[in-house]
Design a protein around this motif. Structure first.
Motif, PDB file in Angstrom:
ATOM      1  N   LEU A  52       0.839  -1.197   0.000  1.00  0.00           N
ATOM      2  CA  LEU A  52       0.000   0.000   0.000  1.00  0.00           C
ATOM      3  C   LEU A  52       0.873   1.246   0.000  1.00  0.00           C
ATOM      4  O   LEU A  52       1.972   1.242   0.551  1.00  0.00           O
ATOM      5  N   LEU A  53       0.357   2.298  -0.591  1.00  0.00           N
ATOM      6  CA  LEU A  53       0.950   3.626  -0.462  1.00  0.00           C
ATOM      7  C   LEU A  53       0.170   4.321   0.644  1.00  0.00           C
ATOM      8  O   LEU A  53      -1.063   4.258   0.673  1.00  0.00           O
ATOM      9  N   ALA A  54       0.869   4.979   1.557  1.00  0.00           N
ATOM     10  CA  ALA A  54       0.185   5.632   2.669  1.00  0.00           C
ATOM     11  C   ALA A  54       0.901   6.917   3.046  1.00  0.00           C
ATOM     12  O   ALA A  54       2.130   7.009   2.948  1.00  0.00           O
ATOM     13  N   PHE A  55       0.125   7.907   3.455  1.00  0.00           N
ATOM     14  CA  PHE A  55       0.702   9.115   4.022  1.00  0.00           C
ATOM     15  C   PHE A  55       1.037   8.828   5.481  1.00  0.00           C
ATOM     16  O   PHE A  55       0.237   8.233   6.193  1.00  0.00           O
ATOM     17  N   ASP A  56       2.213   9.249   5.898  1.00  0.00           N
ATOM     18  CA  ASP A  56       2.598   9.130   7.297  1.00  0.00           C
ATOM     19  C   ASP A  56       2.062  10.370   8.003  1.00  0.00           C
ATOM     20  O   ASP A  56       2.600  11.464   7.849  1.00  0.00           O
ATOM     21  N   SER A  86       4.290  12.734  10.160  1.00  0.00           N
ATOM     22  CA  SER A  86       5.303  13.630   9.600  1.00  0.00           C
ATOM     23  C   SER A  86       4.672  14.980   9.265  1.00  0.00           C
ATOM     24  O   SER A  86       3.496  15.057   8.928  1.00  0.00           O
ATOM     25  N   GLU A  87       5.445  16.015   9.351  1.00  0.00           N
ATOM     26  CA  GLU A  87       4.944  17.368   9.145  1.00  0.00           C
ATOM     27  C   GLU A  87       4.401  17.582   7.736  1.00  0.00           C
ATOM     28  O   GLU A  87       3.390  18.217   7.543  1.00  0.00           O
ATOM     29  N   ARG A  88       5.060  17.041   6.734  1.00  0.00           N
ATOM     30  CA  ARG A  88       4.655  17.274   5.352  1.00  0.00           C
ATOM     31  C   ARG A  88       3.992  16.062   4.723  1.00  0.00           C
ATOM     32  O   ARG A  88       3.908  15.965   3.520  1.00  0.00           O
ATOM     33  N   TYR A  89       3.531  15.129   5.504  1.00  0.00           N
ATOM     34  CA  TYR A  89       2.860  13.938   4.993  1.00  0.00           C
ATOM     35  C   TYR A  89       3.758  13.145   4.051  1.00  0.00           C
ATOM     36  O   TYR A  89       3.456  12.978   2.869  1.00  0.00           O
ATOM     37  N   ALA A  90       4.832  12.648   4.569  1.00  0.00           N
ATOM     38  CA  ALA A  90       5.720  11.791   3.788  1.00  0.00           C
ATOM     39  C   ALA A  90       4.932  10.583   3.285  1.00  0.00           C
ATOM     40  O   ALA A  90       3.952  10.164   3.897  1.00  0.00           O
ATOM     41  N   VAL A  91       5.365  10.021   2.163  1.00  0.00           N
ATOM     42  CA  VAL A  91       4.702   8.860   1.584  1.00  0.00           C
ATOM     43  C   VAL A  91       5.525   7.618   1.903  1.00  0.00           C
ATOM     44  O   VAL A  91       6.743   7.611   1.744  1.00  0.00           O
ATOM     45  N   ALA A  92       4.831   6.581   2.341  1.00  0.00           N
ATOM     46  CA  ALA A  92       5.492   5.326   2.685  1.00  0.00           C
ATOM     47  C   ALA A  92       4.845   4.177   1.929  1.00  0.00           C
ATOM     48  O   ALA A  92       3.684   4.260   1.529  1.00  0.00           O
ATOM     49  N   ILE A  93       5.610   3.130   1.732  1.00  0.00           N
ATOM     50  CA  ILE A  93       5.081   1.871   1.231  1.00  0.00           C
ATOM     51  C   ILE A  93       4.962   0.946   2.431  1.00  0.00           C
ATOM     52  O   ILE A  93       5.888   0.832   3.235  1.00  0.00           O
ATOM     53  N   VAL A  94       3.800   0.315   2.551  1.00  0.00           N
ATOM     54  CA  VAL A  94       3.514  -0.533   3.708  1.00  0.00           C
ATOM     55  C   VAL A  94       2.952  -1.869   3.205  1.00  0.00           C
ATOM     56  O   VAL A  94       2.027  -1.878   2.394  1.00  0.00           O
ATOM     57  N   ARG A 104       7.903   1.968   4.985  1.00  0.00           N
ATOM     58  CA  ARG A 104       9.193   2.362   4.408  1.00  0.00           C
ATOM     59  C   ARG A 104       8.981   3.661   3.644  1.00  0.00           C
ATOM     60  O   ARG A 104       8.280   3.686   2.626  1.00  0.00           O
ATOM     61  N   THR A 105       9.546   4.756   4.141  1.00  0.00           N
ATOM     62  CA  THR A 105       9.382   6.055   3.491  1.00  0.00           C
ATOM     63  C   THR A 105      10.040   6.043   2.115  1.00  0.00           C
ATOM     64  O   THR A 105      11.183   5.636   1.976  1.00  0.00           O
ATOM     65  N   VAL A 106       9.274   6.503   1.100  1.00  0.00           N
ATOM     66  CA  VAL A 106       9.800   6.525  -0.263  1.00  0.00           C
ATOM     67  C   VAL A 106       9.806   7.922  -0.872  1.00  0.00           C
ATOM     68  O   VAL A 106      10.434   8.145  -1.906  1.00  0.00           O
TER      69      VAL A 106
END
Length: 164
Positions: A111-115, A118-126, A137-139
């Motif tokens: 899945l792609l998810a906003f963290d 994080s202040e700027r909504y980093a994108v992670a793969i989960v 895992r932040t991408v």
């Protein structure tokens, strides 16, 4: 560490559950799915009036949703899908408390998810099987950064193990 919801978060959660349960029963969901555009303008208007339209979504992602409302295909060597706005609430019904807001994925195992932490909504793969912040895992630092990285990555972004 304190993991319980604040009173404000609990009030939002309770309001959301009551709202969704009263307005989006199975029959109504079938009507929406069978409609010409597959959306519920009245429901979105009501949710907007509750202040949910801007809840936990970065500006660049909201701009994308206004223009495209989801997508499926390839950027570079990565096959991906980005969910429609109407699907986000149902998919993430109980997930936002985990600090992640899923908005797409590879259609299989990731899945792609906003963290949301994080202040700027980093994108992670989960991984779908382990949807939690420890497995994330932040991408990319942002949604726009994700699109740029997808275009620049030689292999599939979902298959990469390195962090950026």
């Amino acid at each position: 560490m304190y993991f319980d919801l604040t009173d404000e978060q609990e009030a939002i959660r309770s309001t959301a559950r009551d709202f969704l349960a009263s307005r989006f029963k199975s029959e109504r969901m079938r009507e929406i799915a069978g409609s010409a555009d597959g959306t519920d303008a009245q429901g979105w208007q009501e949710m907007s009036e509750l202040g949910w339209a801007g809840l936990a979504l970065p500006e660049d992602y909201k701009a994308f949703l206004r223009l495209h409302d989801g997508a499926r295909g390839w950027i570079g060597n990565t096959r991906f899908e980005l969910w429609r706005a109407a699907d986000l609430a149902a998919i993430n019904r109980d997930q936002a408390a985990l600090g992640l807001l899923a908005f797409g994925g590879d259609g299989q195992q990731a899945l792609l998810a906003f963290d949301l932490r994080s202040e700027r909504y980093a994108v992670a793969i989960v991984p779908v099987a382990a949807f939690n912040t420890e497995a994330a895992r932040t991408v990319a630092k942002s949604f726009s950064g994700l699109l740029y990285r997808l275009a620049q990555t030689e292999g599939s972004l979902f298959g990469r193990q390195s962090d950026t």
